[in-house]
Design an enzyme around this catalytic site. Structure first.
Site, PDB file in Angstrom:
ATOM      1  N   ASP A 167       0.853  -6.393  -4.366  1.00  0.00           N
ATOM      2  CA  ASP A 167       0.151  -6.959  -3.199  1.00  0.00           C
ATOM      3  C   ASP A 167      -0.677  -5.967  -2.382  1.00  0.00           C
ATOM      4  O   ASP A 167      -0.215  -4.865  -2.093  1.00  0.00           O
ATOM      5  CB  ASP A 167       1.154  -7.536  -2.205  1.00  0.00           C
ATOM      6  CG  ASP A 167       2.238  -8.365  -2.836  1.00  0.00           C
ATOM      7  OD1 ASP A 167       2.163  -8.616  -4.045  1.00  0.00           O
ATOM      8  OD2 ASP A 167       3.157  -8.748  -2.115  1.00  0.00           O
TER       9      ASP A 167
ATOM     10  N   GLN B  50       1.221  -2.348  -2.392  1.00  0.00           N
ATOM     11  CA  GLN B  50       2.537  -2.137  -2.984  1.00  0.00           C
ATOM     12  C   GLN B  50       2.376  -1.215  -4.187  1.00  0.00           C
ATOM     13  O   GLN B  50       1.696  -1.565  -5.153  1.00  0.00           O
ATOM     14  CB  GLN B  50       3.121  -3.488  -3.436  1.00  0.00           C
ATOM     15  CG  GLN B  50       3.534  -4.388  -2.300  1.00  0.00           C
ATOM     16  CD  GLN B  50       4.818  -3.914  -1.660  1.00  0.00           C
ATOM     17  OE1 GLN B  50       5.899  -4.106  -2.175  1.00  0.00           O
ATOM     18  NE2 GLN B  50       4.699  -3.251  -0.515  1.00  0.00           N
TER      19      GLN B  50
ATOM     20  N   ASP C  52       7.360 -10.154   4.228  1.00  0.00           N
ATOM     21  CA  ASP C  52       5.893 -10.086   4.274  1.00  0.00           C
ATOM     22  C   ASP C  52       5.321 -10.478   5.639  1.00  0.00           C
ATOM     23  O   ASP C  52       4.458 -11.365   5.737  1.00  0.00           O
ATOM     24  CB  ASP C  52       5.275 -10.956   3.154  1.00  0.00           C
ATOM     25  CG  ASP C  52       5.919 -10.709   1.803  1.00  0.00           C
ATOM     26  OD1 ASP C  52       6.522  -9.627   1.634  1.00  0.00           O
ATOM     27  OD2 ASP C  52       5.849 -11.587   0.926  1.00  0.00           O
TER      28      ASP C  52
ATOM     29  N   GLU D 264       5.528 -16.599  -0.274  1.00  0.00           N
ATOM     30  CA  GLU D 264       5.397 -15.172   0.032  1.00  0.00           C
ATOM     31  C   GLU D 264       4.056 -14.922   0.723  1.00  0.00           C
ATOM     32  O   GLU D 264       3.161 -15.773   0.723  1.00  0.00           O
ATOM     33  CB  GLU D 264       5.441 -14.346  -1.262  1.00  0.00           C
ATOM     34  CG  GLU D 264       6.702 -14.561  -2.079  1.00  0.00           C
ATOM     35  CD  GLU D 264       6.760 -13.687  -3.332  1.00  0.00           C
ATOM     36  OE1 GLU D 264       7.822 -13.106  -3.561  1.00  0.00           O
ATOM     37  OE2 GLU D 264       5.780 -13.593  -4.076  1.00  0.00           O
TER      38      GLU D 264
HETATM   39  C1  FRU Z   1       4.779 -10.694  -3.669  1.00  0.00           C
HETATM   40  C2  FRU Z   1       6.030  -9.895  -3.371  1.00  0.00           C
HETATM   41  C3  FRU Z   1       6.299  -9.885  -1.886  1.00  0.00           C
HETATM   42  C4  FRU Z   1       7.097  -8.637  -1.704  1.00  0.00           C
HETATM   43  C5  FRU Z   1       6.440  -7.712  -2.692  1.00  0.00           C
HETATM   44  C6  FRU Z   1       7.361  -6.707  -3.294  1.00  0.00           C
HETATM   45  O1  FRU Z   1       4.118 -10.335  -4.805  1.00  0.00           O
HETATM   46  O2  FRU Z   1       7.113 -10.421  -4.089  1.00  0.00           O
HETATM   47  O3  FRU Z   1       6.930 -11.044  -1.410  1.00  0.00           O
HETATM   48  O4  FRU Z   1       7.036  -8.143  -0.401  1.00  0.00           O
HETATM   49  O5  FRU Z   1       5.897  -8.521  -3.708  1.00  0.00           O
HETATM   50  O6  FRU Z   1       6.671  -5.769  -4.051  1.00  0.00           O
END
Ligand code: FRU
Length: 610
Positions: free
Chosen positions: A153, A169, A270, A323
């Site tokens: 993300d 991420q 999130d 999410e």
């Molecule tokens: C979405 C997710 C989020 C989480 C992140 C972890 O792709 O699952 O909900 O914060 O990735 O890497």
């Protein structure tokens, strides 16, 4: 052998570990079948770590600095062959004693003798780490990618002083999901990105999951005027919301000592926050992932949050977890009215399987979001993009000129970890501007318009056509030799025609894009697009409603080395899909079933990418 000597020998075997000094600047001691110590013996910037992706049980690497556990990271240490290496930054421990205490097998079933593994020979210290691109075939030329390692993300995006900040991420220690950290890149034009140092690293509360950042121009939080304040999910046994702030424009963050600042009894993550001008308060939307709803909070200071309401239980697409939310106001074109858009990324349960971005249009009074409904009172399910590779899309905070600019993660949890790139995995979508539009029936939808900065990508024109009938035979146009281009096309047709636009090369690899004038849909078929066999979920045809009723369509198709993004009718429908052709697509062809469609204009531009 006499008894005394035998006893001495076996004692020695017990007390002396096997010591190998292979790589530069490290000393490797195997202490047991699944425990190895790696001491740093020479000062250097990095420990270079060999990785092999195929073994799933990551080694647990405890980093011990002057006797204190600094952190624990998880790495797929190479066993039989090194796929690639990753750097561990030692510079922050200069002058200190650094030891890596590594456990290579966890449970009883995975205990194994790791002393023969190839990683031990490959561990070495170095002052540089080579990030030269090794993925010539598939690393995008004009999309954001991490220099190396895993990315999912986009996080914490904000704009300040002419700079677009994009956090993401990141796994700094491999190209599969792990060790979640906020990586950071910046851009002044939304096209060229500069990799910065990692911004927020895991701490005692957990790894750093997705979140948002704002510029606190009124110093409501007390970290200083214009401090950048980030809110993210600390993920360990449970998920809690934590805060960090920056006084150097997002380059480095200080973790708030009172973390976590927000806890719930169930999984929520999130956090996405924004300043609400109408109420003079901060708002926060938090994904109540498993309950499949969004929680809405208010705060005067970004630290103390009050739960006001929830939205979404039983509404819209509900198949997967909810999410990465976002909530923002958009003007209804041609009026002085506005509507609020609630973005809700969902996985799985997207229209073509796996991950996708749904949204709701409605009203928001600062405390409660109320969705518009269908005439029968049900809440419509709407998708922001109709491809398979558009996820975790959220917007930039503080964007200039009232813009609502978003970017997504261009992959799908169904196969993100298996796509055939290793130095980097994976890329972001192109940036897009969010706008409302009314369809032919007067219903509101959100358009994703390519950000205006993308016009600067247009280079040499390789084809330029106007007012041409598409007769019985396909029309063919050459693409630039590297296949990287933007195709801009306006066409019209009628009488239930079916038009096919094909990207192809001389090796049988092709992507079919079809406009169906009977059903008013556009589809993209990547079944024969190139390498597709890494996942049975990858070959697919994805289809978008085109919303028009008159058979007139304009398209902007952005082709990069491993992606095709199709924007139709000024973003009213978009289709984003990855492709992995062994060779670039070099031909664009157009055909019509009825043989009476017309191209109003077609331009193919090579791309000006650095
Ligand atoms: C979405 C997710 C989020 C989480 C992140 C972890 O792709 O699952 O909900 O914060 O990735 O890497």
């Amino acid at each position: 052998m006499n008894k005394k000597i035998a006893t001495t020998l076996s004692l020695m075997a017990l007390t002396v570990s096997s010591v190998n000094v292979f790589g530069e600047g490290v000393k490797v001691e195997h202490l047991g079948i699944n425990n190895t110590l790696v001491r740093i013996t020479e000062p250097a910037k990095y420990l270079i770590i060999p990785v092999q992706e195929k073994y799933e049980d990551d080694a647990t690497v405890n980093v011990i600095v002057d006797g204190k556990l600094e952190e624990t990271i998880y790495v797929r240490l190479a066993r039989t062959k090194t796929d690639y290496t990753v750097p561990y930054d030692l510079s922050r421990f200069a002058g200190k004693n650094v030891v890596f205490d590594i456990v290579t097998g966890q449970g009883r079933n995975s205990v194994r003798d790791a002393s023969e593994d190839v990683c031990w020979d490959g561990l070495t210290v170095a002052d540089t780490f080579d990030t030269t691109n090794r993925e010539e075939k598939w690393r995008p030329a004009y999309h954001h990618t991490p220099l190396y390692g895993w990315m999912n993300d986009p996080n914490g995006m904000f704009y300040k002083d002419g700079v677009w900040h994009l956090y993401y991420q990141k796994n700094p220690y491999g190209s599969k999901w792990q060790n979640m950290t906020w990586g950071h890149s910046t851009s002044t034009d939304l096209i060229n990105w500069e990799a910065r140092k990692d911004a927020i690293r895991p701490d005692g509360h957990g790894t750093i999951f997705s979140g948002s950042a704002v510029v606190d121009s009124d110093n409501t939080a007390g970290f200083g005027k214009d401090a950048v304040v980030a809110l993210f999910t600390s993920a360990s046994t449970s998920q809690k919301q934590s805060l960090a702030h920056s006084s150097d424009n997002g380059e480095s963050f200080e973790i708030y000592p009172g973390n976590p600042i927000l806890t719930l009894e169930t999984e929520a993550r999130d956090p996405n926050m924004f300043w609400n001008n109408k109420t003079g308060e901060w708002n926060l939307v938090l994904a109540h992932a498993l309950e499949k709803e969004m929680l809405i909070f208010t705060s005067p200071d970004l630290i103390n949050w009050t739960l006001e309401s929830s939205f979404g239980k039983g509404e819209g697409a509900q198949e997967g977890v909810w999410e990465c939310p976002d909530l923002f106001e958009l003007q209804i074109p041609g009026t002085d009215k506005s509507k609020w858009v609630l973005i809700c990324n969902i996985n799985p349960g997207g229209p073509f399987g796996g991950s996708a971005t749904q949204y709701f249009i409605g009203d928001f009074d600062g405390k409660t979001f109320v969705s518009d409904t269908n005439p029968d009172g049900t809440v419509p399910t709407k998708w922001l993009d109709y491809g398979k590779d558009h996820y975790a899309t959220v917007s930039w905070s503080n964007a200039p000129e009232g813009r609502r600019t978003v970017i997504g993660w261009m992959s799908n949890w169904q196969y993100a970890a298996d796509v055939p790139t290793t130095q980097f995995r994976s890329a972001n979508t192109l940036p897009r501007e969010m706008e409302l539009f009314e369809d032919a029936d007067g219903e509101l939808h959100v358009a994703s318009v390519p950000s205006p900065e993308l016009l600067a990508l247009r280079g040499k024109s390789v084809a330029s056509v106007s007012n041409k009938n598409i007769g019985d035979k396909p029309l063919e146009y050459k693409l630039p030799a590297d296949g990287i281009c933007e195709i801009v096309l306006t066409f019209h047709t009628q009488d239930n025609d079916l038009l096919t636009f094909t990207l192809s090369n001389n090796y049988g690899e092709k992507v079919l894009m079809k406009y169906d004038n009977k059903n008013h849909t556009m589809s993209v078929d990547r079944k024969n697009s190139g390498v597709t066999d890494f996942s049975d979920k990858f070959p697919a045809i994805t289809t978008a409603p085109t919303f028009e009723k008159d058979g007139k369509i304009n398209l902007r198709i952005f082709i990069d080395r491993s992606s095709i993004e199709l924007f139709g009718n000024n973003g009213e429908f978009t289709i984003t899909n990855l492709v992995f052709p062994e060779n670039p697509y070099t031909t664009f062809s157009v055909s019509s079933k009825n043989g009476n469609a017309g191209i109003e204009s077609l331009n193919i531009y090579a791309i000006n990418a650095k």
